[in-house]
Design an enzyme around this catalytic site. Structure first.
Site, PDB file in Angstrom:
ATOM      1  N   ASN A 115      -2.412   0.127   6.611  1.00 24.15           N
ATOM      2  CA  ASN A 115      -1.917  -1.116   7.219  1.00 24.15           C
ATOM      3  C   ASN A 115      -0.955  -1.886   6.303  1.00 24.15           C
ATOM      4  O   ASN A 115      -0.944  -3.113   6.280  1.00 24.15           O
ATOM      5  CB  ASN A 115      -3.085  -1.989   7.706  1.00 24.15           C
ATOM      6  CG  ASN A 115      -3.963  -2.478   6.572  1.00 24.15           C
ATOM      7  OD1 ASN A 115      -3.778  -2.074   5.418  1.00 24.15           O
ATOM      8  ND2 ASN A 115      -4.908  -3.331   6.876  1.00 24.15           N
ATOM      9  N   LYS A 131       0.824  -1.218   0.000  1.00 29.22           N
ATOM     10  CA  LYS A 131       0.000   0.000   0.000  1.00 29.22           C
ATOM     11  C   LYS A 131       0.859   1.269   0.000  1.00 29.22           C
ATOM     12  O   LYS A 131       2.063   1.226   0.277  1.00 29.22           O
ATOM     13  CB  LYS A 131      -0.953  -0.038   1.203  1.00 29.22           C
ATOM     14  CG  LYS A 131      -1.972  -1.188   1.130  1.00 29.22           C
ATOM     15  CD  LYS A 131      -3.017  -1.051   2.232  1.00 29.22           C
ATOM     16  CE  LYS A 131      -4.034  -2.184   2.168  1.00 29.22           C
ATOM     17  NZ  LYS A 131      -5.113  -2.009   3.175  1.00 29.22           N
ATOM     18  N   GLU A 137      -9.901  -9.500  -7.747  1.00 33.07           N
ATOM     19  CA  GLU A 137      -8.973  -8.391  -7.499  1.00 33.07           C
ATOM     20  C   GLU A 137      -7.864  -8.320  -8.555  1.00 33.07           C
ATOM     21  O   GLU A 137      -7.492  -7.234  -8.992  1.00 33.07           O
ATOM     22  CB  GLU A 137      -8.344  -8.550  -6.110  1.00 33.07           C
ATOM     23  CG  GLU A 137      -9.351  -8.374  -4.972  1.00 33.07           C
ATOM     24  CD  GLU A 137      -8.801  -8.794  -3.620  1.00 33.07           C
ATOM     25  OE1 GLU A 137      -9.536  -8.663  -2.632  1.00 33.07           O
ATOM     26  OE2 GLU A 137      -7.640  -9.261  -3.551  1.00 33.07           O
TER      27      GLU A 137
HETATM   28  P1  CMP Z   1      -7.362  -4.692   3.406  1.00 30.62           P
HETATM   29  O1  CMP Z   1      -6.734  -6.006   3.683  1.00 30.62           O
HETATM   30  O2  CMP Z   1      -6.838  -3.893   2.291  1.00 30.62           O
HETATM   31  O3  CMP Z   1      -8.929  -4.914   3.165  1.00 30.62           O
HETATM   32  C1  CMP Z   1      -9.897  -3.977   3.521  1.00 30.62           C
HETATM   33  C2  CMP Z   1      -9.341  -2.827   4.256  1.00 30.62           C
HETATM   34  O4  CMP Z   1     -10.285  -2.065   4.964  1.00 30.62           O
HETATM   35  C3  CMP Z   1      -8.402  -3.317   5.325  1.00 30.62           C
HETATM   36  O5  CMP Z   1      -7.234  -3.824   4.731  1.00 30.62           O
HETATM   37  C4  CMP Z   1      -8.218  -2.063   6.150  1.00 30.62           C
HETATM   38  O6  CMP Z   1      -7.254  -1.200   5.579  1.00 30.62           O
HETATM   39  C5  CMP Z   1      -9.596  -1.439   6.026  1.00 30.62           C
HETATM   40  N1  CMP Z   1     -10.394  -1.603   7.232  1.00 30.62           N
HETATM   41  C6  CMP Z   1     -10.936  -2.728   7.713  1.00 30.62           C
HETATM   42  N2  CMP Z   1     -11.609  -2.486   8.849  1.00 30.62           N
HETATM   43  C7  CMP Z   1     -11.503  -1.164   9.080  1.00 30.62           C
HETATM   44  C8  CMP Z   1     -11.987  -0.308  10.087  1.00 30.62           C
HETATM   45  N3  CMP Z   1     -12.727  -0.757  11.098  1.00 30.62           N
HETATM   46  N4  CMP Z   1     -11.675   0.997  10.004  1.00 30.62           N
HETATM   47  C9  CMP Z   1     -10.925   1.458   8.991  1.00 30.62           C
HETATM   48  N5  CMP Z   1     -10.445   0.689   7.981  1.00 30.62           N
HETATM   49  C10 CMP Z   1     -10.723  -0.610   8.035  1.00 30.62           C
END
Ligand code: CMP
Length: 133
Positions: free
Chosen positions: A113, A10, A127
């Site tokens: 993240n 990311k 995806e």
């Molecule tokens: P990712 O694995 O990219 O898939 C979905 C994304 O949503 C996840 O990583 C996080 O970056 C985001 N995400 C999931 N839960 C939350 C939350 N409660 N608040 C903010 N972002 C979230």
């Protein structure tokens, strides 16, 4: 069972110069890299990619973040690739991710993240079609 999965490093990790360290972990683990590219998600691509989260309170933040700079996407192959990669990246909430995992070692955030990985073969197909179209 040989399987393929998608990872997306990311924008936070790319900005922090972590591409090499993250790719190295997958190479050292034994994954074959079938495809690799740097791209910047368009808003349209991001909204499609995160469609399963449409309507959730964090959806707009997620789209804003993933379009905020370049990402590095790769298709990885290995036996049980989907579950092995999910183990290696750690919990979505980086501050709860175990040390030794990629999020556990490199991140603190939830939206920011570090890395995304497909959570199933179906997600991989959906995806990767968006990212490697
Ligand atoms: P990712 O694995 O990219 O898939 C979905 C994304 O949503 C996840 O990583 C996080 O970056 C985001 N995400 C999931 N839960 C939350 C939350 N409660 N608040 C903010 N972002 C979230």
């Amino acid at each position: 069972m040989t399987q393929r999965t998608l990872i997306v490093i990311k924008p936070d990790a790319v900005r922090r110069g972590l591409i090499g360290k993250i790719i190295t972990r997958f190479e050292e683990k034994g994954f074959k890299i079938l495809d690799l590219k740097m791209l910047t998600f368009t808003r349209q691509q991001a909204e499609k990619f995160y469609e399963p989260h449409l309507g959730k309170p964090f959806f707009q933040d997620l789209v804003n973040f993933i379009t905020s700079g370049p990402v590095v996407a790769a298709i990885l192959e290995a036996p049980n690739a989907v579950s092995v990669v999910r183990l290696m990246i750690g919990s979505t909430r980086s501050f709860e991710a175990s040390p030794g995992t990629i999020r556990g070692d490199f991140g603190l955030g939830i939206t920011e993240n570090v890395i995304h990985a497909s959570d199933s073969e179906e997600s991989f197909k959906r995806e990767s079609a968006i990212v490697f179209s």
